[in-house]
Design an enzyme around this catalytic site. Structure first.
Site, PDB file in Angstrom:
ATOM      1  N   ASN A 102      31.819 -60.466 -96.963  1.00  0.00           N
ATOM      2  CA  ASN A 102      31.792 -60.465 -95.499  1.00  0.00           C
ATOM      3  C   ASN A 102      31.402 -61.825 -94.949  1.00  0.00           C
ATOM      4  OD1 ASN A 102      32.413 -57.832 -95.836  1.00  0.00           O
ATOM      5  ND2 ASN A 102      30.382 -57.031 -95.322  1.00  0.00           N
ATOM      6  N   HIS A 119      33.387 -65.409 -99.233  1.00  0.00           N
ATOM      7  CA  HIS A 119      34.484 -65.773 -98.328  1.00  0.00           C
ATOM      8  C   HIS A 119      34.006 -66.598 -97.132  1.00  0.00           C
ATOM      9  CE1 HIS A 119      37.147 -62.306-100.045  1.00  0.00           C
ATOM     10  NE2 HIS A 119      37.135 -63.371-100.807  1.00  0.00           N
TER      11      HIS A 119
HETATM   12  P1  OAD Z   1      38.836 -53.892 -96.567  1.00  0.00           P
HETATM   13  O1  OAD Z   1      39.045 -53.813 -95.100  1.00  0.00           O
HETATM   14  O2  OAD Z   1      39.965 -54.220 -97.461  1.00  0.00           O
HETATM   15  O3  OAD Z   1      38.269 -52.509 -97.104  1.00  0.00           O
HETATM   16  C1  OAD Z   1      37.206 -51.861 -96.464  1.00  0.00           C
HETATM   17  C2  OAD Z   1      36.765 -50.741 -97.365  1.00  0.00           C
HETATM   18  O4  OAD Z   1      35.620 -50.142 -96.766  1.00  0.00           O
HETATM   19  C3  OAD Z   1      37.794 -49.619 -97.547  1.00  0.00           C
HETATM   20  O5  OAD Z   1      37.897 -49.288 -98.930  1.00  0.00           O
HETATM   21  C4  OAD Z   1      37.190 -48.446 -96.755  1.00  0.00           C
HETATM   22  O6  OAD Z   1      37.496 -47.176 -97.337  1.00  0.00           O
HETATM   23  C5  OAD Z   1      35.722 -48.749 -96.874  1.00  0.00           C
HETATM   24  N1  OAD Z   1      34.889 -48.189 -95.791  1.00  0.00           N
HETATM   25  C6  OAD Z   1      35.230 -47.937 -94.505  1.00  0.00           C
HETATM   26  N2  OAD Z   1      34.180 -47.449 -93.830  1.00  0.00           N
HETATM   27  C7  OAD Z   1      33.141 -47.400 -94.701  1.00  0.00           C
HETATM   28  C8  OAD Z   1      31.770 -46.991 -94.603  1.00  0.00           C
HETATM   29  N3  OAD Z   1      31.267 -46.540 -93.460  1.00  0.00           N
HETATM   30  N4  OAD Z   1      30.993 -47.069 -95.717  1.00  0.00           N
HETATM   31  C9  OAD Z   1      31.500 -47.537 -96.889  1.00  0.00           C
HETATM   32  N5  OAD Z   1      32.780 -47.933 -97.038  1.00  0.00           N
HETATM   33  C10 OAD Z   1      33.595 -47.870 -95.959  1.00  0.00           C
HETATM   34  O7  OAD Z   1      37.605 -54.894 -96.767  1.00  0.00           O
HETATM   35  P2  OAD Z   1      37.212 -55.769 -98.015  1.00  0.00           P
HETATM   36  O8  OAD Z   1      37.344 -55.016 -99.281  1.00  0.00           O
HETATM   37  O9  OAD Z   1      35.899 -56.386 -97.676  1.00  0.00           O
HETATM   38  O10 OAD Z   1      39.221 -61.670 -97.160  1.00  0.00           O
HETATM   39  O11 OAD Z   1      38.317 -56.883 -97.964  1.00  0.00           O
HETATM   40  C11 OAD Z   1      38.270 -57.910 -98.888  1.00  0.00           C
HETATM   41  C12 OAD Z   1      38.777 -59.160 -98.272  1.00  0.00           C
HETATM   42  O12 OAD Z   1      40.079 -58.965 -97.744  1.00  0.00           O
HETATM   43  C13 OAD Z   1      37.992 -59.644 -97.060  1.00  0.00           C
HETATM   44  O13 OAD Z   1      36.833 -60.367 -97.388  1.00  0.00           O
HETATM   45  C14 OAD Z   1      38.984 -60.484 -96.381  1.00  0.00           C
HETATM   46  C15 OAD Z   1      40.115 -59.492 -96.416  1.00  0.00           C
HETATM   47  O14 OAD Z   1      41.299 -59.811 -95.989  1.00  0.00           O
HETATM   48  C16 OAD Z   1      39.485 -62.847 -96.578  1.00  0.00           C
HETATM   49  O15 OAD Z   1      39.470 -62.999 -95.358  1.00  0.00           O
HETATM   50  C17 OAD Z   1      39.770 -63.944 -97.541  1.00  0.00           C
END
Ligand code: OAD
Length: 251
Positions: A102, A119
């Site tokens: 994040n 990131h």
């Molecule tokens: P994503 O937006 O890809 O995924 C968010 C995840 O959080 C999903 O698997 C949801 O199911 C989960 N989620 C949603 N609400 C939740 C809650 N209340 N408690 C727990 N989990 C929950 O986000 P990231 O995996 O962080 O990169 O994405 C990775 C990277 O892709 C980011 O850092 C960014 C993005 O594009 C860059 O900007 C380089």
């Protein structure tokens, strides 16, 4: 409940813990995840297509405006009980490393000592040409949705200032990646929270921990590609599940 107790036991017995977080941990604070559709005037844009060096080159005002909108959004929200539970894990298990994808500062504001930002950060702008750090622009309240803003000029070379985040196609900050790899390779438990596990190389961190023999505990309301490597899958929201795990681990 059985899974929760198993996760709590693994955590309480661990010598070295890694907490690996993604956008989901900040969702309940009001920061949209990347897979959520953007709302308001930003809804016609795709978050991932704004997060590239090409997008900034093509339309710097659009991309700078979007990141300023996100920075103001983050400034106006608060850490939630999920972030607070992560800081509690650090207090109970002193050899804990927090590694986040994040770009917000909600871990810091919840009391995490030194989260590793794989990131980058919304709060560390720099020149897009010479890399010189730039001051944060003065806050004038939350910019409107969809508002273009020209990026400030670098005080050293006058180049356009860019957000201090990692865009698609860019390398991760070297020292952050090294810290993350070292911590993941040496931990006994890795707790992965709120990440889709889709974006590499960050998504390699929990996989590396699993290959190195760590128990992976996953907190996510949805299934993810990390399910098969997780010893315990806790299907639920971070702000509910994490405080419950911490309370059970250190009653
Ligand atoms: P994503 O937006 O890809 O995924 C968010 C995840 O959080 C999903 O698997 C949801 O199911 C989960 N989620 C949603 N609400 C939740 C809650 N209340 N408690 C727990 N989990 C929950 O986000 P990231 O995996 O962080 O990169 O994405 C990775 C990277 O892709 C980011 O850092 C960014 C993005 O594009 C860059 O900007 C380089």
């Amino acid at each position: 409940m059985e899974h929760l107790a198993q996760a709590a036991k693994l955590l309480a017995q661990a010598q070295r813990v890694v907490v690996f977080t993604g956008a989901g941990i900040s969702a309940e604070s009001g920061v949209p995840t990347f897979r959520d559709a953007l709302t308001g005037l930003w809804e016609r844009f795709d978050a991932q297509s704004l997060a590239t060096p090409q997008a900034f080159q093509d339309d710097p005002d659009l991309v700078w405006g979007w990141y300023e909108w996100r920075r103001h959004r983050v400034t106006s929200v608060r850490p939630n009980p999920g972030h607070e539970a992560v800081a509690a894990v650090e207090r109970h298990a002193p050899h804990t490393a927090v590694i986040t994808q994040n770009v917000d500062d909600l871990h810091e504001r919840a009391g995490s000592a030194q989260p590793v930002h794989l990131h980058g950060s919304l709060f560390a702008p720099r020149c897009s040409l010479c890399g010189f750090p730039a001051p944060l622009p003065a806050s004038e309240g939350e910019p409107d949705d969809g508002r273009r803003l020209p990026p400030p000029a670098c005080t050293r070379c006058s180049g356009p200032v860019r957000p201090g985040v990692v865009w698609f196609g860019e390398a991760l900050p070297e020292s952050a990646l090294e810290d993350a790899v070292r911590a993941a390779a040496g931990c006994d438990v890795l707790l992965t929270v709120g990440t889709s596990g889709l974006v590499y190389p960050a998504a390699e961190i929990p996989r590396l921990a699993a290959r190195s023999g760590a128990a992976v505990i996953q907190v996510n309301p949805q299934p993810t590609p990390l399910d098969p490597i997780a010893r315990v899958n806790l299907h639920g929201a971070a702000a509910t599940v994490l405080p419950a795990v911490v309370a059970a681990a250190w009653p």
